[in-house]
Structures are given as structure tokens and as C-alpha cells.
Design a protein around this motif. Structure first.
Motif, short mmCIF file in Angstrom:
data_model
loop_
_atom_site.label_atom_id
_atom_site.label_comp_id
_atom_site.label_asym_id
_atom_site.label_seq_id
_atom_site.Cartn_x
_atom_site.Cartn_y
_atom_site.Cartn_z
N ALA A 374 -22.65 10.95 -3.46
CA ALA A 374 -23.78 10.96 -4.40
C ALA A 374 -23.35 10.46 -5.78
O ALA A 374 -24.05 9.70 -6.42
CB ALA A 374 -24.35 12.36 -4.50
N ASN A 375 -22.16 10.88 -6.22
CA ASN A 375 -21.69 10.49 -7.54
C ASN A 375 -21.37 9.01 -7.64
O ASN A 375 -21.59 8.39 -8.66
CB ASN A 375 -20.44 11.31 -7.91
CG ASN A 375 -20.80 12.51 -8.72
OD1 ASN A 375 -21.26 12.39 -9.86
ND2 ASN A 375 -20.64 13.68 -8.13
N LYS A 377 -22.68 6.81 -5.66
CA LYS A 377 -23.85 6.08 -5.14
C LYS A 377 -23.50 5.18 -3.96
O LYS A 377 -23.79 3.99 -3.94
CB LYS A 377 -24.50 5.25 -6.24
CG LYS A 377 -24.86 6.08 -7.48
CD LYS A 377 -25.54 5.23 -8.53
CE LYS A 377 -26.06 6.00 -9.72
NZ LYS A 377 -25.16 6.99 -10.32
N HIS A 382 -29.07 8.35 -2.03
CA HIS A 382 -28.11 9.41 -2.31
C HIS A 382 -28.73 10.55 -3.10
O HIS A 382 -28.26 11.67 -3.05
CB HIS A 382 -26.89 8.83 -3.04
CG HIS A 382 -27.25 8.04 -4.24
ND1 HIS A 382 -27.47 8.61 -5.45
CD2 HIS A 382 -27.49 6.70 -4.38
CE1 HIS A 382 -27.81 7.67 -6.31
NE2 HIS A 382 -27.83 6.51 -5.70
N GLN A 383 -29.81 10.26 -3.86
CA GLN A 383 -30.47 11.35 -4.59
C GLN A 383 -31.02 12.38 -3.62
O GLN A 383 -31.00 13.58 -3.86
CB GLN A 383 -31.66 10.85 -5.43
CG GLN A 383 -31.32 9.76 -6.41
CD GLN A 383 -31.52 8.38 -5.80
OE1 GLN A 383 -31.41 8.19 -4.59
NE2 GLN A 383 -31.82 7.41 -6.65
N THR A 386 -28.41 14.89 -2.62
CA THR A 386 -28.26 15.96 -3.59
C THR A 386 -29.34 17.01 -3.36
O THR A 386 -29.07 18.21 -3.31
CB THR A 386 -28.39 15.40 -5.02
OG1 THR A 386 -27.47 14.33 -5.15
CG2 THR A 386 -28.12 16.46 -6.04
N ASP A 439 -19.71 18.64 -7.22
CA ASP A 439 -20.39 17.68 -8.09
C ASP A 439 -19.76 17.70 -9.47
O ASP A 439 -19.44 16.66 -10.04
CB ASP A 439 -21.88 18.05 -8.14
CG ASP A 439 -22.67 17.02 -8.89
OD1 ASP A 439 -22.55 15.82 -8.53
OD2 ASP A 439 -23.41 17.39 -9.82
#
Lengths: 552, 340
Positions: A374-375, A377, A382-383, A386, A439
Motif C-alpha cells: 500500500a505504501n 503503491k 491499493h487504497q 488499506t 504502516d
């Protein structure tokens, strides 16, 4: 084409299945009837008087726990973060201890402390005052609120203390120079700045109270009332009404989701420029003559959540009769013999450790990969990852258990009866904690080092293994510990999902509780606490910071 | 401690000798050894259940007893919940709700098996079709804390408990958890009607789950009077020196015979039979009577002098078929009156 793409996609898919399957089944079950889809279960949930009462009791409990947690957590956060209160580190450490104490153990200890007649505090009260009525009756709604609040206020404390530590003192000082008293400064300047944190802490506390199973089972049932969680559990009694349990789970699920949405709104609107990481200095406010009373107040709260309960547990563990003075002939090791001589206990300890280690390893790894994806991408959508990883927060343990029970007692995945179903439950339940930890960790690791590795020809996976993971090591260990602590104390999902050969410690404690075996519960409870604190110490040693994130 | 150990070791050795002599040729023993364990779902109090298990393990080394102790109603719940997921885990099922065995028999979940010697037990201990047999019995009683309640003021009858002076001073166990209590409720409904419980609820008794628990609550003084609970649990806490006295109400005491049966699907059938025979043998039955204070159906068992003879009590027996039929009603109305 990134050769590692399948790994990212697999991790993402695992998450989707983990979350999606049980919730879909829960929804389907809640409307399933003999002749096709029906809303009858919902109708019954909202019209059956006992169920309505349970709903209302839960609302009352959650609301008052939220308020009480604020009343305890907010002043203590301000005192430890912003004033020259003596023993700040000690208080912080103690609050951390109450944060990791399983609430059902606390509830159980308070039965011995404040049972209206045999409770030691009430006995002392009667002896001192000659009064006939008890000081506190723990088997009541106020009693339940009290016991839940003393283990829930740390959530409020963390939210507010962390915010307070970011606020610079200049505004407060300006007000003070203009002649405002210390407390009017606190009330008119500081308070508005931390209002979002307060609201958010309140919601967190409410959520905790909504989801709790053990404390109401120990304190509300003897007084003759149910909450949603105990009622859902009761619906599993033979003949089981799983459809009703599912239908009853949905309001709890929706309420939780709604509250989290509100919390997000509140936090999202935090546009207070005064709060920033780099602005001016923070000076501690001198409490003056209030130092000692303030410390006494903090210690009194900690006495309720730590000193008294731990003390009575220790006493009950070595006493024949916990309500009698600890004289020589009341001392015994029989409780230890019964507890550890029982084959079921030994098996449960092994199961608990196995599940704790397994869930922590897989959970920390999965959370790390997901947070990394996610970080950086790495996959489209990817959002959404989360969101999914954090989504289990809205599913209380009992509801999750009902969903998993429905989903995994039928083909293709017959997990019920093996440790696997508990593993899945714990993994799901701990994912939000693990994800947020990871995260934060990856946000702290700048991509430039990875880019250097990539330029020199290393693949994503190799970079992750050789560069990023070592840098993120301590963060991942922290995640591991958080998950482990969460797993070994889990009760609300386990109580529905266990089978005889997959009992865990918390379930054995609950069985013993129903039989009234105080001594054995105390022994096992202390054992559980020892495991928890060993993990906390390990984590602090590795990280050089406490579980709340404060560096030494 | 050492004393107790050696006594139980001698006893166990003695039992083992008898067992070995009797079944020297027994191929079943060999088969049971191969199975290696027996899984016992039991509602017998944990300490008592562990004692029986240890005696068996000492008599038959190499065969473990896995004790899973919880309330009768929970045991039924577990068995059915597991079967629904096609899990066959239980070997021997023992609860205090005879109605369960009617239900399980009807669903063809029990193995037809008569434990050695159980033929000689009285009628109330035997299923006429030979599927389940009473391992032990207890009666529901009133008990009070003698430090708080003087003997002269103690309740003597079930109806005495309705006196408002007991408001907030009573404790009851739960028919939704305990078979002893489900049986108790049915017997008293026959005696005094549901109205009795409606009135009893006005005195706001504390609700605990297991029929074992009221004894602890009364001993600690948390509530001075228990309105039900197996007499053996009070007998045990009294023997340990707690200020507890037992009252056998003159209107009659609900008799609870707790059956045992082997599951039709038992994964360790030979060990299950061996274990069942063992528990119905004179020696274990005598241990249940002596150290646990239970009644049994075994004709050869002698009871402690300080316990009333079963024959001297006015017994209120419950019909297993009726218990089965009214199970839901009992739980539902109880919750309706008492709140949870």
C-alpha cells in the motif's frame, strides 16, 4: 512487468477472502429461512422483549463506559503529558499495564473485591462504618461500567496524551500572560485543541465496551441482565438459533461501522494549525500545591485497575478460601495442583502458545507485506487494501465468531474443530492492529535506499528482504508482540469457536468461572498475565520504547 | 500431600490388580490400549472428574482420560454443534439432565451398552432400552451460611425461601447451564407450580451457572442462602471446614440421577467401554460416595454416617421423557422470571 507481482496479488487476495467470506455468510445466514430469504429474524430481534432489553443494556453500558473513560483518561493524559506531576513515568507504565490486562480477569478480580457481601472492600467498609449496605455492588450496571471503564480508559489516554505532546505551549503561555489562571488556560485554550482527540477517544472506548464479552458475562449475568454479546452467545445454546445470532450481530456490526465513520470525520476535520510536530517549545505546567493530590488521584485509579485486582488474584491463587484471611492454615498449593494437573489446562496452554506464535508470525508478515504494497503503491486498488486490512475493527469478536462459524462449518473449508478456525479468527481480528503498526513502520523507511537497490539490479522481493525488512525490523517485532498479546487474551471469538481439543487458556478460565473455581482461575489468570508482561518486556528491550510509542 | 498420594497409589494399584485378574484374556483391553485414550464429556465437578480420571489412568496405564468438564446443557450444545460440523470427538457422555439421553437415544447417537454390574442398580438408574445408566445421583437442597444465618432462622422448606426477608440474600444456579438445576426446576414446578419461581424471582437471587457454584457462594458469604444445588457440593465445602449447613426440605428433595452413555460414533469405543465399566465398578462408586458425597445406584456402596440415607428422604423424581419435552420451556420461563 514486476516479477513479484503475484506475491502482492496473492497477499491482497488472502485479505479479501479472509474478510469477505465470513461477512457474506453472516449476511446470508441472517436472512435465511426454511422457505427462502426472510426478514423474520430481524423482526424478531427488534420486537422480542428480552432481545430489546439486551440491546438497550448495551447502549447504556457503552455510553457510560465512554464517558467514564474520558473522565479518567483525559485528566491523566493531561497530567502526564503537560504537567510536572511526580512519577509521570510510573503512572504511564501502570496505565500500560492496565491496557494489556485482559478485562475479563479484571472483572473476575472485582467479583472478589466488591461482591456486595463477601467482597473484601465491602467487608472492610462494613467493619469500618458499621453500615449494613455495601459500598459497591459490582453485580449491577454501574458496577459493570466501572470495571469496564478502568480497563478501557487507556484508549482515551493514548489518543489524548499523544495529541497533547504535539501541542506547543505558546498559546497556553499567551493566555497565562494575559492573566488566565492555570485551570482556565487548560479549559479554554488546551481543551479546544484536543477536542478531536477527546471525541475520538470517546468513540474508541464506546467501541471497546460494545464488543466486550467476558466482563458482562461475569458481572451482568449474575445480576440478571444480558448485553448483545452475551445474548448472541446464549443463542448458541442447544437448540442453536444461529440465524437469530446472525441477525442480532448485524446491528452491532452496523453500530460499530457507523461510530468509526464518525470518528474518521472528527479526526479528518482536525484543521488546528497550532498542532504540529515542529512548532515551539513545550513547557510543563507547574501544579504547585496540587502535585500531591493529583498524584494521589492517579494512583487511586491505578489501585482500582492494577494494585487491588492483582493483589486479590495473588491471594486467591494461594488460598483455600479467598474470602478468609490469609492465615497459615488457609495457605495451599492445591489450586496450582488442580490447575496444572488438569490435562485440559496443559493442552490449552500449548494451544494458546501455538496460536499466539503462529498468528503473530503470519500476521506480522502479512501486515508487513500489505503495508509495504500500500505504501509503495505496488498494485492497482491499493487504497482498497488499506480499507480491507482495517475493516475488521468494525467486527466485534462475537460477531466475527458467528460469521466464521457459519462460513467454516461447511464445505469447501471445514475448519471448525481444528486450530485453523481460531487462527483465522485471530488473524482477522488482529489485522487492523498489525496493519497500522506496519504502516507506521514503512512510512518511516524512505524509498531512496530501496531505489538504490533496484537501480543496482535487485528485484522487489530481494530489496524487501535485504534492505527494507532489516530497516523495518524493530517495527515488525513490535507488530509481532502486539498481535501475540492480543491473541493470548482473546475470549469473545474463542468462546464460540473452540472444540474440546482446541481449547485456549481464556476458554478454560471461562469454564472454571462457571463452576466457581476461584483459586484455579486466579492461578491461570496470573500465568496469562506473566506471559503478557514477558512479551511487553521483550518488546521494550528490542525497541527501546513502550507499547504506547513513547521513547525512554 | 504425600499421605494422599500414597493412599491413592495403593488404591489404584489394588484396583489394577483386580482389573488385570478379571480381564486377563480380554482382547478388549488390548484394543483399548491401541486406542490410547478416552474422551469424557462430563458435568461432574472438575476436581471429582479429575479424581476418577486419575484412578482409571493408574489402573490402566497407557490409556489416557481426556476430561472435558462443563455444564450439562453446554455438553449437549457442544455435542450437537460438533456433529453438525461432522466432528466426532466424544466417547463417553455424562450429564445431569436425563432428558438429554432421551433426545440422544432418539437421534440414534448412543451406543447400546450395559456397564458391568449395572444390572443390579435400581430401576431409576437404568434406561429400559439399555442405552444409558445412572453413574451417580444427588438431591437438590437448601443450604445456608451458619455464620450469617442462625439455625433457628434458617429456611426449612422451599416455600420459606419466598419470604421477603431473603431479598438479596439468595443464590440460584441456572437450568440453562446445569442439568441438576433443570431437573430441580421441573420437580418444583410439579410441587408448587411456576408461580413459585415467579415469586422466588421477586427476592432477586444472584444467578450463577453451575450447580457446583452456589456452595462456593454460600461458603464465601456472598449470599447466605442457596435455593438449590447438589447436596454433594455443599457436603464437600462443609467437610473442608466452611460454615455451611444443609437443609433437606420436608416437602421433598428433587432427585437427580446423572446418566452416562457411550456415543454411537465414539472414536475410541473399546476404551470407552473399559472406562464406563470402571466407573460403574464398586470401587469408583464407593469413592464417589466417600470423598465426593454423592449417592449411587450401586447396591454394595456404603455411605458416610453424616449423610442422610436416600431411603430416609422424601424424593421428588423427574421423568427423563418429560424433562426432554419441557427443556425449552424450563429455560425460557426461568430466563423470563430471573432476567438472564
Amino acid at each position: 512487468m514486476d516479477r513479484a507481482l503475484p506475491v502482492w496479488i496473492l497477499a491482497a487476495l488472502a485479505l479479501v477472502v479472509l474478510m469477505g467470506l465470513p461477512l457474506a455468510w453472516l449476511g446470508a445466514m441472517s436472512v435465511s429461512g426454511e422457505g427462502g430469504a426472510t426478514l423474520a429474524h430481524y423482526r424478531q430481534v427488534f420486537t422480542d422483549p428480552p432481545l430489546q432489553k439486551a440491546l438497550w443494556n448495551t447502549v447504556v453500558l457503552a455510553f457510560w463506559v465512554g464517558l467514564a473513560s474520558l473522565a479518567l483518561g483525559a485528566p491523566m493524559a493531561w497530567l502526564t503529558a503537560r504537567t510536572d506531576l511526580p512519577g509521570r513515568r510510573l503512572i504511564r507504565g501502570l496505565i500500560m499495564a492496565s491496557f494489556v490486562t485482559p478485562p475479563f480477569l479484571g472483572a473476575f478480580a472485582w467479583v472478589m473485591l466488591a461482591g456486595p457481601n463477601a467482597g473484601l472492600l465491602n467487608k472492610a467498609w462494613r467493619a469500618l462504618t458499621g453500615a449494613g449496605d455495601p459500598l459497591v455492588n459490582i453485580f449491577s450496571m454501574p458496577g459493570l461500567v466501572f470495571v469496564v471503564a478502568i480497563y478501557t480508559f487507556p484508549y482515551v489516554f493514548i489518543m489524548i496524551a499523544n495529541t497533547l505532546e504535539l501541542i506547543a505551549s505558546d498559546l497556553e503561555e499567551a493566555a497565562a500572560i494575559l492573566g488566565a489562571s492555570r485551570f482556565s488556560v487548560a479549559l479554554t485554550v488546551t481543551l479546544p485543541m484536543v477536542l478531536p482527540a477527546i471525541a475520538s477517544g470517546f468513540i474508541l472506548a464506546v467501541l471497546q465496551a460494545l464488543a466486550l464479552f467476558g466482563s458482562p458475562a461475569i458481572l451482568a449475568l449474575p445480576a440478571g441482565f444480558h448485553t448483545i454479546t452475551t445474548q448472541i452467545w446464549a443463542l448458541f445454546q442447544y437448540p442453536p438459533k444461529v440465524e437469530m445470532a446472525a441477525a442480532f450481530s448485524v446491528p452491532l456490526f452496523l453500530a460499530t461501522a457507523l461510530l468509526l465513520l464518525v470518528q474518521k470525520q472528527v479526526l479528518g476535520r482536525r484543521g488546528y494549525a497550532a498542532i504540529g510536530g515542529k512548532s515551539g517549545q513545550r513547557r510543563r505546567i507547574a501544579l504547585g500545591p496540587w502535585r500531591v493530590p493529583a498524584l494521589a488521584g492517579c494512583l487511586a485509579v491505578m489501585a482500582c485497575s492494577i494494585f487491588l485486582p492483582y493483589g486479590i488474584l495473588a491471594k486467591a491463587a494461594v488460598a483455600r478460601a479467598w474470602a478468609q484471611p490469609l492465615t497459615a492454615d488457609n495457605l495451599t498449593l492445591a489450586n496450582f495442583a488442580l490447575t496444572f494437573g488438569h490435562g485440559g489446562t496443559r493442552a490449552a496452554i500449548v494451544n494458546t502458545l501455538e496460536l499466539g506464535v503462529m498468528t503473530a508470525c503470519v500476521g506480522a508478515a502479512l501486515a508487513a507485506v500489505l503495508a509495504y504494497v500500500a505504501n509503495r503503491k505496488l498494485v492497482p486498488g491499493h487504497q482498497f487494501l488499506t480499507f480491507l486490512a482495517l475493516a475488521p475493527v468494525v467486527v466485534p469478536g462475537v460477531v466475527l465468531a458467528v460469521a466464521l462459524f457459519v462460513a467454516y462449518t461447511r464445505p469447501p473449508l471445514m475448519l471448525y474443530g481444528s486450530l485453523a478456525i481460531l487462527f483465522v479468527a485471530y488473524l482477522t481480528k488482529e489485522m487492523p492492529v498489525g496493519y497500522s503498526q506496519s504502516d507506521a513502520t514503512f512510512k518511516g523507511v524512505h524509498p531512496e535506499l530501496e531505489e538504490a537497490g533496484r537501480i543496482l539490479g535487485a528485484g522487489r522481493l530481494r530489496v524487501l528482504g535485504e534492505i527494507t525488512a532489516p530497516l523495518a525490523r524493530s517495527g515488525i517485532i513490535a507488530t509481532w508482540c502486539f498481535i501475540f498479546i492480543g491473541v493470548i487474551r482473546e475470549l469473545s471469538a474463542s468462546i464460540i469457536l473452540f472444540t474440546p481439543n482446541t481449547k485456549v487458556i481464556s476458554v478454560v478460565i471461562f469454564d472454571l468461572k462457571e463452576e466457581g473455581q476461584f483459586g484455579a482461575i486466579a492461578v491461570l489468570g496470573l500465568f496469562m498475565l506473566a506471559m503478557t508482561f514477558a512479551t511487553v518486556v521483550l518488546m521494550q528491550t528490542v525497541l527501546g520504547r513502550d507499547v504506547f510509542g513513547a521513547r525512554e | 500431600m504425600t499421605m494422599r498420594w500414597s493412599v491413592s497409589a495403593v488404591l489404584a494399584g489394588w484396583l489394577a490388580l483386580g482389573a488385570v485378574a478379571a480381564s486377563a484374556q480380554d482382547a478388549r483391553l488390548e484394543a483399548a490400549r491401541k486406542e490410547g485414550k478416552v474422551v469424557w464429556y462430563t458435568s461432574l465437578a472438575l476436581s471429582s472428574a479429575e479424581k476418577v480420571a486419575k484412578l482409571f489412568e493408574a489402573a490402566y496405564p497407557g490409556i489416557r482420560v481426556e476430561v472435558h468438564r462443563t455444564g450439562s446443557q453446554r455438553i449437549l450444545q457442544r455435542v450437537m454443534q460438533e456433529l453438525q460440523a461432522n466432528l466426532k470427538l466424544a466417547d463417553v457422555i455424562h450429564t445431569s439432565d436425563a432428558g438429554h439421553f432421551v433426545l440422544l437415544k432418539e437421534k440414534k447417537l448412543l451406543m447400546k451398552y450395559t456397564p458391568a454390574g449395572a444390572d443390579a442398580f435400581p430401576a431409576g438408574f437404568k434406561d429400559r432400552d439399555g442405552y444409558y445408566y445412572g453413574l451417580r445421583a444427588t438431591v437438590n437442597v437448601i443450604a445456608y451460611n451458619t455464620k450469617i444465618v442462625p439455625a433457628a432462622e434458617a429456611p426449612r422448606t422451599w416455600k420459606d425461601l419466598l419470604d421477603p426477608k431473603w431479598k438479596g440474600k439468595l443464590v440460584t444456579a441456572h437450568p440453562g447451564y446445569s442439568g441438576v438445576i433443570a431437573t430441580h426446576v421441573l420437580a418444583l414446578v410439579h410441587l408448587h407450580g411456576w408461580d413459585y419461581f415467579k415469586q422466588l424471582a421477586q427476592n432477586r437471587p444472584m444467578l450463577v451457572q453451575s450447580a457446583v457454584d452456589p456452595s462456593g457462594v454460600v461458603a464465601s458469604g456472598e449470599r447466605p442462602v442457596a435455593v438449590n444445588g447438589g447436596d454433594y457440593t455443599f457436603y464437600q465445602v462443609k467437610k473442608k471446614g466452611n460454615p455451611v449447613e444443609i437443609v433437606y426440605p420436608k416437602e421433598g428433595v428433587p432427585l437427580v440421577v446423572s446418566p452416562t452413555a457411550i456415543a454411537a460414533f465414539a472414536p475410541h469405543p473399546n476404551a470407552a467401554k473399559l472406562f464406563t465399566d470402571f466407573t460403574f465398578g464398586k470401587d469408583v462408586q464407593q469413592v464417589l460416595a466417600d470423598t465426593e458425597g454423592l449417592y449411587t445406584g450401586h447396591p454394595g456402596v456404603r455411605y458416610p454416617a453424616d449423610k442422610p440415607k436416600l431411603g430416609d428422604l422424601k424424593l421428588l423424581p423427574a421423568d427423563p421423557e418429560e424433562l426432554e419435552k419441557r427443556n425449552e420451556e424450563i429455560k425460557k420461563r426461568f430466563v423470563e422470571f430471573f432476567g438472564a
